[in-house]
Design an enzyme around this catalytic site. Structure first.
Site, PDB file in Angstrom:
ATOM      1  N   THR A 139       0.823  -1.204   0.000  1.00 13.85           N
ATOM      2  CA  THR A 139       0.000   0.000   0.000  1.00 13.85           C
ATOM      3  C   THR A 139       0.857   1.254   0.000  1.00 13.85           C
ATOM      4  O   THR A 139       2.015   1.235   0.440  1.00 13.85           O
ATOM      5  CB  THR A 139      -0.898   0.001   1.261  1.00 13.85           C
ATOM      6  OG1 THR A 139      -1.533   1.264   1.406  1.00 13.85           O
ATOM      7  CG2 THR A 139      -0.073  -0.227   2.521  1.00 13.85           C
ATOM      8  N   ASP A 140       0.263   2.359  -0.448  1.00 15.79           N
ATOM      9  CA  ASP A 140       0.973   3.643  -0.375  1.00 15.79           C
ATOM     10  C   ASP A 140       1.061   4.162   1.058  1.00 15.79           C
ATOM     11  O   ASP A 140       1.836   5.080   1.347  1.00 15.79           O
ATOM     12  CB  ASP A 140       0.313   4.693  -1.270  1.00 15.79           C
ATOM     13  CG  ASP A 140      -1.153   4.951  -0.967  1.00 15.79           C
ATOM     14  OD1 ASP A 140      -1.705   4.317  -0.035  1.00 15.79           O
ATOM     15  OD2 ASP A 140      -1.771   5.780  -1.666  1.00 15.79           O
ATOM     16  N   GLU A 141       0.299   3.568   1.980  1.00 17.85           N
ATOM     17  CA  GLU A 141       0.308   4.054   3.362  1.00 17.85           C
ATOM     18  C   GLU A 141       1.638   3.816   4.066  1.00 17.85           C
ATOM     19  O   GLU A 141       1.923   4.435   5.094  1.00 17.85           O
ATOM     20  CB  GLU A 141      -0.847   3.430   4.144  1.00 17.85           C
ATOM     21  CG  GLU A 141      -2.198   3.808   3.575  1.00 17.85           C
ATOM     22  CD  GLU A 141      -3.349   3.570   4.532  1.00 17.85           C
ATOM     23  OE1 GLU A 141      -3.151   3.680   5.749  1.00 17.85           O
ATOM     24  OE2 GLU A 141      -4.451   3.265   4.040  1.00 17.85           O
ATOM     25  N   TYR A 164      -1.628  -0.441  11.018  1.00 15.03           N
ATOM     26  CA  TYR A 164      -1.782  -1.126   9.731  1.00 15.03           C
ATOM     27  C   TYR A 164      -0.610  -0.828   8.812  1.00 15.03           C
ATOM     28  O   TYR A 164       0.028  -1.740   8.265  1.00 15.03           O
ATOM     29  CB  TYR A 164      -3.087  -0.704   9.052  1.00 15.03           C
ATOM     30  CG  TYR A 164      -3.102  -0.985   7.568  1.00 15.03           C
ATOM     31  CD1 TYR A 164      -3.050  -2.290   7.097  1.00 15.03           C
ATOM     32  CD2 TYR A 164      -3.145   0.054   6.631  1.00 15.03           C
ATOM     33  CE1 TYR A 164      -3.046  -2.555   5.729  1.00 15.03           C
ATOM     34  CE2 TYR A 164      -3.142  -0.201   5.270  1.00 15.03           C
ATOM     35  CZ  TYR A 164      -3.098  -1.508   4.818  1.00 15.03           C
ATOM     36  OH  TYR A 164      -3.076  -1.767   3.474  1.00 15.03           O
ATOM     37  N   LYS A 168       2.388  -3.411   7.282  1.00 16.59           N
ATOM     38  CA  LYS A 168       2.659  -3.593   5.856  1.00 16.59           C
ATOM     39  C   LYS A 168       4.083  -3.178   5.508  1.00 16.59           C
ATOM     40  O   LYS A 168       4.737  -3.813   4.672  1.00 16.59           O
ATOM     41  CB  LYS A 168       1.657  -2.792   5.027  1.00 16.59           C
ATOM     42  CG  LYS A 168       0.236  -3.314   5.079  1.00 16.59           C
ATOM     43  CD  LYS A 168       0.084  -4.710   4.484  1.00 16.59           C
ATOM     44  CE  LYS A 168       0.242  -4.708   2.990  1.00 16.59           C
ATOM     45  NZ  LYS A 168      -0.010  -6.056   2.405  1.00 16.59           N
TER      46      LYS A 168
END
Length: 369
Positions: A139-141, A164, A168
């Site tokens: 993810t870009d997060e 989260y 990741k």
């Protein structure tokens, strides 16, 4: 080699949102045998694969990627050509309330999967060893939040801000380490916010659609100014497939939709699309409450703790090197999404039953830390 009938693609998390959409794409665009592995948590449901159950090329295995015993027996029984890791806990709000499942599945699970995959890969020989790929979807997060008018590239430093995102990020680093240390032919993709069919209704767009249909408040965090880059799930899946087919081991590919919008803008667009499809004046739930328009349901609520302000993906690399580009613009994607949720309300009821009642999550109440 991706067109050989007996090649097998394993999709972990294949009964989840992106997983079930990718399964459909892989069945349509390749001739591979598809094996879906999923432990069927609240966000992974076999009813998302109901229309595919008669396909002879699709198999399902109930299993947990954090279970070392399961993975050992799994690789003994199957000989995959590719492994696509989509198994993950994904909702930031839930990670705030209880980080434990995110660490267990996203980080430890990815490690156990890498460990088992490396053992399997080491015993491969010849062409099948050359063909093998492990692709990890992220993810870009993991990049944190943008403070300037720029975008996340593949070289942007990681700075995760939620449990989260941290889980990741740790998984991404582990995949990179297995490539660098053990030469496992792995690829990482980092995507922007996905939306589309089969997304569990806790996420913004399906939640807004379903609440609007039922004339319930449309919750918007803070002042609604947080910006995300929105990507229709089918376009994302096509990028993943290209990375599997043509991507180079050891590389990262960012996949973004070039659709940077505030949450408030997204809610307004969903309301506009729904108004065209199901006008508020003809919606029995809206008429019963005497509410004239879907936008009247907008409700500002307490912001998410640690809410990142801005995400945006630079997808130049995958566009130039692999020829990927999105097919759907935001208006087209949201229109298709709104229609799908309206026409599949029974699916929504099934996946939410005894799991979720569209309640607010992530307010740090009754924390399990």
């Amino acid at each position: 080699y991706q067109n050989l009938l007996m090649d097998t693609l394993v999709i972990t998390g294949g009964a989840g949102f992106i997983g079930c959409n990718f399964t459909r794409l892989a069945l349509a665009k390749t001739k591979m045998q598809i094996l879906v592995v999923d432990k069927l948590t609240y966000a992974g449901n076999l009813c998302s694969l109901d229309d595919l159950c008669e396909n002879p090329r699709l198999q399902f295995q109930d299993g947990d990627i954090a279970d070392r015993g399961f993975l050992q027996s799994f690789y003994q029984n199957f000989q995959p050509t590719w492994v696509l890791n989509l198994a993950a806990e994904t909702h930031v709000d839930r990670s705030i309330d209880d980080p434990s499942p995110f660490v267990t599945t996203n980080l430890l699970g990815t490690f156990e999967l890498l460990r088992a995959t490396q053992k399997y890969y080491n015993q491969l020989k010849g062409d099948i060893k050359q063909q093998f790929r492990f692709l990890h979807v992220s993810t870009d997060e993991v990049y944190g939040t943008l403070f300037a008018d720029n975008k996340f590239s593949e070289t942007t430093a990681y700075a995760p801000n939620s449990p989260y995102a941290a889980s990741k990020a740790g998984a991404d680093h582990m995949v990179r380490a297995y490539y660098k240390t053990y030469k496992l032919p792995s690829i990482i993709t980092n995507c922007s916010n996905n939306y589309g069919p089969y997304q569990f209704p806790e996420k913004l767009i399906p939640l807004i659609v379903m609440n609007a249909i039922d004339a319930k408040p449309l919750p918007i965090y803070g002042d609604g100014s947080n910006i995300r880059d929105w990507l229709y799930v089918e376009d994302h899946c096509k990028g993943i497939l290209l990375a599997l087919q043509q991507g180079l081991p050891g590389e990262n590919y960012n996949i973004g939709g070039k659709n940077e919008k505030t949450n408030l803008e997204i809610v307004n667009q969903v309301c506009s699309s729904l108004e065209e499809f199901l006008p508020a004046r003809k919606n029995p739930a809206m008429c019963k409450k005497g509410i004239p328009s879907y936008t009247s349901l907008k409700t500002l609520v307490t912001d998410r703790p640690g809410h990142d302000k801005h995400y945006a993906i630079d997808s130049t690399k995958i566009r130039q090197q692999l020829g990927w580009k999105p097919q759907y613009n935001l208006t087209q994607g949201i229109t298709k999404t709104v229609h799908w949720y309206y026409n599949n309300q029974e699916w929504c009821r099934k996946v939410q039953k005894n799991n979720y009642d569209r309640e607010r999550l992530g307010l740090k109440k009754d924390l399990k830390i």
